[in-house]
Design a protein around this motif. Structure first.
Motif, PDB file in Angstrom:
ATOM      1  N   ALA A   1      41.422  38.181  46.422  1.00 17.48           N
ATOM      2  CA  ALA A   1      40.562  38.633  45.324  1.00 17.48           C
ATOM      3  C   ALA A   1      40.160  37.439  44.470  1.00 17.48           C
ATOM      4  CB  ALA A   1      41.301  39.667  44.482  1.00 17.48           C
ATOM      5  N   THR A   2      38.918  37.448  44.003  1.00 17.12           N
ATOM      6  CA  THR A   2      38.435  36.325  43.204  1.00 17.12           C
ATOM      7  C   THR A   2      37.246  36.780  42.368  1.00 17.12           C
ATOM      8  OG1 THR A   2      37.437  34.137  43.325  1.00 17.12           O
ATOM      9  CG2 THR A   2      36.995  35.585  45.166  1.00 17.12           C
ATOM     10  N   GLU A   3      36.920  35.940  41.358  1.00 23.30           N
ATOM     11  CA  GLU A   3      35.703  36.205  40.607  1.00 23.30           C
ATOM     12  C   GLU A   3      34.590  35.244  41.011  1.00 23.30           C
ATOM     13  OE1 GLU A   3      36.123  36.571  36.342  1.00 23.30           O
ATOM     14  OE2 GLU A   3      38.028  37.628  36.550  1.00 23.30           O
ATOM     15  N   SER A   4      34.875  34.353  41.949  1.00 16.04           N
ATOM     16  CA  SER A   4      33.867  33.351  42.351  1.00 16.04           C
ATOM     17  C   SER A   4      32.580  34.015  42.818  1.00 16.04           C
ATOM     18  CB  SER A   4      34.384  32.508  43.531  1.00 16.04           C
ATOM     19  OG  SER A   4      35.418  31.686  43.111  1.00 16.04           O
ATOM     20  N   GLU A   5      31.478  33.548  42.256  1.00 16.64           N
ATOM     21  CA  GLU A   5      30.157  34.070  42.629  1.00 16.64           C
ATOM     22  C   GLU A   5      29.930  33.920  44.130  1.00 16.64           C
ATOM     23  OE1 GLU A   5      27.726  35.645  41.405  1.00 16.64           O
ATOM     24  OE2 GLU A   5      28.212  35.643  39.258  1.00 16.64           O
ATOM     25  N   GLY A   6      29.438  34.974  44.761  1.00 14.63           N
ATOM     26  CA  GLY A   6      29.076  34.900  46.174  1.00 14.63           C
ATOM     27  C   GLY A   6      30.247  35.060  47.128  1.00 14.63           C
ATOM     28  N   ALA A   7      31.471  35.085  46.612  1.00 15.06           N
ATOM     29  CA  ALA A   7      32.627  35.236  47.497  1.00 15.06           C
ATOM     30  C   ALA A   7      32.788  36.695  47.898  1.00 15.06           C
ATOM     31  CB  ALA A   7      33.890  34.754  46.798  1.00 15.06           C
ATOM     32  N   VAL A   8      33.197  36.893  49.139  1.00 10.16           N
ATOM     33  CA  VAL A   8      33.420  38.254  49.634  1.00 10.16           C
ATOM     34  C   VAL A   8      34.514  38.932  48.801  1.00 10.16           C
ATOM     35  CG1 VAL A   8      34.240  39.597  51.609  1.00 10.16           C
ATOM     36  CG2 VAL A   8      32.613  37.724  51.954  1.00 10.16           C
ATOM     37  N   GLY A   9      35.551  38.141  48.429  1.00 10.84           N
ATOM     38  CA  GLY A   9      36.654  38.686  47.636  1.00 10.84           C
ATOM     39  C   GLY A   9      36.187  39.214  46.288  1.00 10.84           C
ATOM     40  N   ARG A  10      35.107  38.673  45.777  1.00 10.04           N
ATOM     41  CA  ARG A  10      34.549  39.173  44.528  1.00 10.04           C
ATOM     42  C   ARG A  10      33.837  40.517  44.778  1.00 10.04           C
ATOM     43  NH1 ARG A  10      31.938  37.030  39.497  1.00 10.04           N
ATOM     44  NH2 ARG A  10      30.448  38.638  38.930  1.00 10.04           N
TER      45      ARG A  10
ATOM     46  N   ALA B   1      45.054  32.305  40.717  1.00 10.32           N
ATOM     47  CA  ALA B   1      44.469  32.942  39.533  1.00 10.32           C
ATOM     48  C   ALA B   1      45.526  33.756  38.815  1.00 10.32           C
ATOM     49  CB  ALA B   1      43.308  33.847  39.942  1.00 10.32           C
ATOM     50  N   ASP B   2      45.377  33.856  37.545  1.00  9.36           N
ATOM     51  CA  ASP B   2      46.293  34.705  36.773  1.00  9.36           C
ATOM     52  C   ASP B   2      45.783  36.130  36.717  1.00  9.36           C
ATOM     53  OD1 ASP B   2      47.960  32.613  36.313  1.00  9.36           O
ATOM     54  OD2 ASP B   2      46.911  32.015  34.454  1.00  9.36           O
ATOM     55  N   GLU B   3      44.487  36.224  36.546  1.00 12.05           N
ATOM     56  CA  GLU B   3      43.919  37.562  36.609  1.00 12.05           C
ATOM     57  C   GLU B   3      42.538  37.518  37.237  1.00 12.05           C
ATOM     58  OE1 GLU B   3      41.983  38.300  32.260  1.00 12.05           O
ATOM     59  OE2 GLU B   3      44.113  38.869  32.475  1.00 12.05           O
ATOM     60  N   VAL B   4      42.144  38.659  37.773  1.00  7.86           N
ATOM     61  CA  VAL B   4      40.811  38.807  38.377  1.00  7.86           C
ATOM     62  C   VAL B   4      40.197  40.060  37.786  1.00  7.86           C
ATOM     63  CG1 VAL B   4      39.524  39.136  40.519  1.00  7.86           C
ATOM     64  CG2 VAL B   4      41.588  37.699  40.521  1.00  7.86           C
ATOM     65  N   PHE B   5      39.025  39.900  37.180  1.00  7.45           N
ATOM     66  CA  PHE B   5      38.370  41.015  36.486  1.00  7.45           C
ATOM     67  C   PHE B   5      39.339  41.761  35.566  1.00  7.45           C
ATOM     68  CE2 PHE B   5      35.468  40.694  40.243  1.00  7.45           C
ATOM     69  CZ  PHE B   5      34.342  40.303  39.542  1.00  7.45           C
TER      70      PHE B   5
END
Lengths: 697, 697
Positions: free
Chosen positions: B18-27, B48-52
């Motif tokens: 999971a990620t907040e990175s723009e364009g990443a599938v995990g986002r 990451a400490d938190e995602v969304f």
């Protein structure tokens, strides 16, 4: 028929039966005309002073300069009105009124009278029992539909008025425009041939569409369509295809639908593209209207995903198109510009993350390839912006002279991008298969347009002798060809086994002596149908047994059927059936298309497997050759399973000579050469049956 | 596989990567889950400490109670993550990451390892190389698509993720909803069979749809689908149909596509409705979801115009439906209530001026008729109000238990009425043929649902003897069945001509004496393929010439091929080929479906005309009978052209016994009995060829 120019561009239109009455057809026609027509509208109604503010006249004879009249009066007075119109010099008339040929004998008589009046005055008559005529270039809607047509370059004729109503309602929603629309109705005078000829010469018509339930005169249609399709494609839905459908057609319009086999052959020979559904009809029309023809049959697929690429490739396999094999430079250029994971072979996969400009790069490369005749752009909504992609497609379609279809596989997103490619005539469908099929219609038309139809060979035959032979059958009481059959074939240069028909023993022996080897002997009697069953056929008879066999055959026949008219015995060379392949060349007359020539292999192939093919006569050399190509069992003539290939030229020539015979003599109602034995050295017609129409002689 | 309940209704979902990175599938996956999913979402990301706004964990092992994990980490660490998830007790996982079997040998090795991990931990694994999973009933979109699905009762699996994106985009525009959606990806663990079995038991799924490029295990698919379709229809588009398509499929997904013939047979045997296009897939799904099944195959057409009536009738002719023959009371009632000019026979024409209530009267009458199983309402926009008509249709659909389709033939007017009938599951299409085709899918499913699949007969055969015969071939250097062929057939109870294989002159004479009449003698040598060509076959040998013929045959063979391994001479009863018909029973192994049994007529029929039919073994008695029905040349077995009908039961039994043989022995790679001569009195296998896999023995 005369020139139809005025019908579609009149300057003054009369509505005979114009009215303001709610719900009347005469009101709808007036309303439609008054909504946009550039010329004068003249209401004719003896019971009104004015209609929608226009002065109404009592009779068409009171008005000058009417180019075109629409007739909506009751059926009983239509013919009176037509005569008046004829007197008044109106030469283009649409009769909307029903109650003619479609409604019993009284109506049929009225329709016959109508035909006579039209002929007397030289009237181009549309209908009766129709919806009317639309010509968008002058804003004329001379029909009683609720919707009119958008402007465009498709001209459309339909044998169903209700279908026109439906199409107009639907097409304005789909941004499809028309040049002319005609409701054919009962086709008392003008029929499909008149309109394809007119539109073929009309620079405003790019595509001719037809919904037809029958074709009045098949051969005339073929000849006209072949001319017209040199310049303008014709796409037709022929309805009433299946047996069940045909029966509905004839109960509804009084049309006697020709057999599906005849239409299949006839439409193909005519160079008409046949749509199997309403959807195909308009898919094909749209792409033919909007796009150039491909230079070749190879198609490139550019997609951003594997699955849709496979679907598109499947569709290519189902079509007449081929997957393009890219030139080496194309592959090199793709390799250089595409990401490493992309598939550079056809279908080109530009990958799921492709933006529009990667599509552009790929399209530039594949469209430069001379192997590529057309292209389809397929996109699943991943990261791509469909509007950007549509811009790219539109640009490429303008830049290159190749047709392009699109499959923007989405809902709202695809709809929002559609207008951009619509403008350059590129269709987009959710299902890539529809796009491929549309491109295939372009390929098909490109083939039709360049077809060089060969003329049927005019063989040097003894027509006079054939006529005498046919006339001789008149003296007999059966309408079957009997003793004369072989002579008839001989007169038309079709090889038959050596032999003669004799009526005494000595003549039989003499005939047998003329023949090399043993002979076949057959009873000749118009009354005996199943000769073998009664012992009326003996094969492999040595010359020394001919005399006794003659007696045997005659006495068996007399025994079997004492009152039979026995004409003699046929003494014939033995055909070497083992060395040859049995084929059948036959003919049936179709009510619409006339003589329909059949070819197939003998025995089980035609009779059990129905492996036969048909052409409307006259059949040219090229068509006769195609007939052989078309049957599934053709390999058996061409050396399958260790046989020697037969003399195909001999078969082709026999098909043509039979075509010439049945064209020359409409008295021959049906005919079967069965078998025509084909060997490597030639062909020989061993048996023939034919039915003659004595009335025609 | 285990129960898939939790996969589609997890209470806690982890996103590994999971990620907040723009364009990443995990986002995208996180965003989709957070948009509507009712349960907990747990992001896993060591960086990451938190995602969304949700606390991110370093590893899945740090979290308790995860039911379902979505994996989007790079391919190199997927298997490590999977092991951790397995350790943590996660049993349902979707691997979105690509870079496995589809991408070369390194990826294939990773995929193999993945399979082992899944097995070890009992993980229900979706993918890899997929889009993810959607379950609308809990609002879960665990994919990276831009659009999610509307709620509905169709469950959909697709081997192309891009196609899912396209369908989601399109379907929300067309008001089509889904229950579950699964992207199958590489099918490392879970495949189509797992999902049809799950959905077959799922009360929320009314229709199962599949886009498949291959089927992993054909026989398992057939068996499962037969069970499932007792309750739930399965509609499949099998892509990669054509040769060209199949090559694209295998280059893209690494799937080895089975031959089209195998899929054709297998899908039919499975009771799956096959859609030929994406349009058909959803047309069929919609009507199966929304409407009852018809009681019978007869359809009534109610229309306000002749032309559309003819089109609809044509479509019925092309389908498996029949035009309903109305009962006398129906005709009387129609005659009484319809205007005089109306056509009361099917297709019923209520005339162009018909308002909705005239349609209602006609529908009430025809739907009461027990002969009528389904109906289509066809309307051209004349005076009718489509919304009124839609109300009538919706009401009738509720009132009667018959399926109804509509063809409101218009544009905007039809769209405006669509919602009314949409609600009761009645589809409307501009082209009436589409409506008829959809109703035909209901008829097809109704037939499938009630099919009583018979089990393949278990004949009493000598399996041990067959095994010994096959094992004996191992000693030889060829993998062709030779001298043992007839014995093998005999062990499985398939009649062969009397005779023996002998290796000396006296034995030949003795063998001939055992046989009634003259004999056939053939050289037996695995090295001589074309026996006849070298004079290795003599037919019609009288017993007194057997000794000398034996010598002749042996010496000719030695002469022809001095190093050939000559095993002897076969002395065989003369098969009475003239009295019989030559057939072929054969078998090929398909990579997906296994043994595929073929039947056809011998000689040109299979070899030139390709008139053959296939079934996946084991073949039941009913299926073997159907095989005979399916070939075009079947009439030749049934008395066409004056022949005596052959012993069909003998043919049916031979097909089944061959099916049993090739099912029992996977070592038999291919096999042809050619000819199996069928006479009125029985069948006899005159010649057999087979290829044996020595490795398997």
């Amino acid at each position: 028929m005369g020139n139809l120019e005025t019908l579609f561009s009149p300057e003054r239109v009369a509505v005979i039966g114009a009215t303001e009455s709610e719900g009347a057809v005469g009101r709808s026609v007036m309303e439609n005309l008054l909504d946009g027509y550039e010329g004068d509208v003249v209401p004719i109604n003896p019971n009104a002073d004015e209609v929608f503010g226009l002065e109404a006249h009592e009779s068409i004879t009171d008005v000058d300069g009417v180019d075109f009249a629409v007739v909506v009066v009751p059926p009983q007075i239509v013919n009176t009105v037509l005569e008046e119109a004829g007197e008044a010099g109106v030469r283009d008339i649409a009769v909307i009124t029903a109650g003619f040929g479609e409604s019993g004998s009284e109506g049929a008589a009225r329709e016959q009278e109508m035909r006579e009046i039209a002929e007397e005055y030289g009237i181009n008559l549309v209908g009766p029992n129709c919806l009317g005529v639309i010509s968008t270039s002058i804003g004329m809607n001379a029909t009683f539909t609720t919707k009119s047509a958008l402007e465009g370059s498709i001209s459309f004729m339909s044998q169903s008025g209700a279908f026109i109503s439906a199409v107009l309602d639907w097409s304005s929603d789909h941004n499809i425009g028309f040049n002319d629309v005609v409701s054919l109705g009962n086709k008392a005078v003008l029929d499909e041939v008149d309109f394809i000829e007119h539109w073929g010469d009309d620079p405003s018509t790019d595509v001719i569409l037809g919904y037809l339930e029958d074709i009045e005169n098949g051969r005339e249609f073929i000849d006209s369509a072949r001319e017209v399709t040199k310049e303008t494609p014709i796409v037709v839905v022929k309805s009433g295809r299946t047996e069940a459908g045909a029966s509905a057609a004839s109960s509804h319009t009084g049309a006697i639908a020709g057999s599906e086999r005849a239409y299949e052959a006839g439409l193909k020979q005519a160079g008409v593209i046949r749509a199997e559904s309403v959807q195909e009809l308009f898919d094909y029309a749209s792409i033919l209207e909007g796009q150039p023809l491909p230079d070749n049959d190879e198609i490139a697929i550019v997609t951003n995903a594997g699955g849709p690429g496979v679907m598109s490739t499947d569709a290519v396999g189902d079509s007449g198109l081929q997957m393009a094999s890219f030139a080496d430079e194309t592959l090199e250029a793709l390799e250089e510009s595409m990401p490493e994971e992309a598939n550079i072979f056809n279908p080109v996969d530009v990958l799921g993350d492709a933006p529009a400009d990667r599509y552009e790069q790929a399209l530039d490369i594949v469209l430069e390839d001379p192997n590529v005749g057309s292209a389809i752009v397929v996109a699943s909504p991943q990261t791509i912006d469909f509007r950007d992609l549509a811009e790219v497609i539109a640009e490429k379609q303008q830049e290159y002279d190749a047709p392009i279809a699109a499959s923007l596989m989405g809902g709202e997103t695809a709809r929002n991008a559609k207008d951009i490619i619509d403008e350059v005539g590129v269709p987009t469908y959710f299902d890539p298969a529809r796009g491929v099929k549309s491109l295939d219609a372009l390929r098909e038309y490109s083939e039709i347009k360049t077809t060089d139809y060969d003329v049927a060979t005019d063989f040097d035959v003894d027509r006079e002798r054939a006529r005498e032979i046919l006339e001789r059958t008149k003296e007999r009481e059966t309408n079957k060809l009997g003793i004369e059959a072989m002579d008839l074939l001989d007169a038309y240069g079709i090889p038959t086994p050596d032999g003669a028909i004799v009526s005494d023993k000595q003549a039989a022996v003499d005939a047998a002596k003329e023949i090399e080897g043993n002979v076949v002997m057959k009873i000749v009697s118009p009354d005996i149908l199943h000769k073998s069953d009664i012992g009326g056929v003996e094969v492999n008879v040595p010359v020394e047994e001919v005399a006794s066999t003659y007696d045997d055959i005659i006495s068996r026949a007399r025994n079997y059927q004492p009152d039979a008219n026995i004409l003699g015995v046929q003494v014939q060379e033995m055909a070497d059936l083992d060395a040859g392949t049995e084929t059948i060349v036959g003919m049936n007359r179709d009510p619409q298309f006339g003589p329909l020539v059949m070819f197939g292999l003998g025995g089980i192939f035609v009779e059990v497997l129905e492996d036969a093919t048909f052409r409307v006569a006259p059949v040219s050399e090229g068509e006769a050759s195609e007939m052989i190509d078309e049957i599934d069992s053709a390999p058996l003539l061409r050396g399958a399973r260790g046989r020697d290939p037969v003399d195909e030229d001999g078969v082709v020539e026999t098909i043509q000579r039979i075509s010439q015979l049945v064209t020359d003599f409409p008295q021959i109602l049906e005919l079967d050469i069965n078998p025509l034995v084909a060997t490597p050295d030639g062909v020989e017609a061993v048996d023939i049956r034919a039915t003659i129409d004595h009335e025609e002689l």
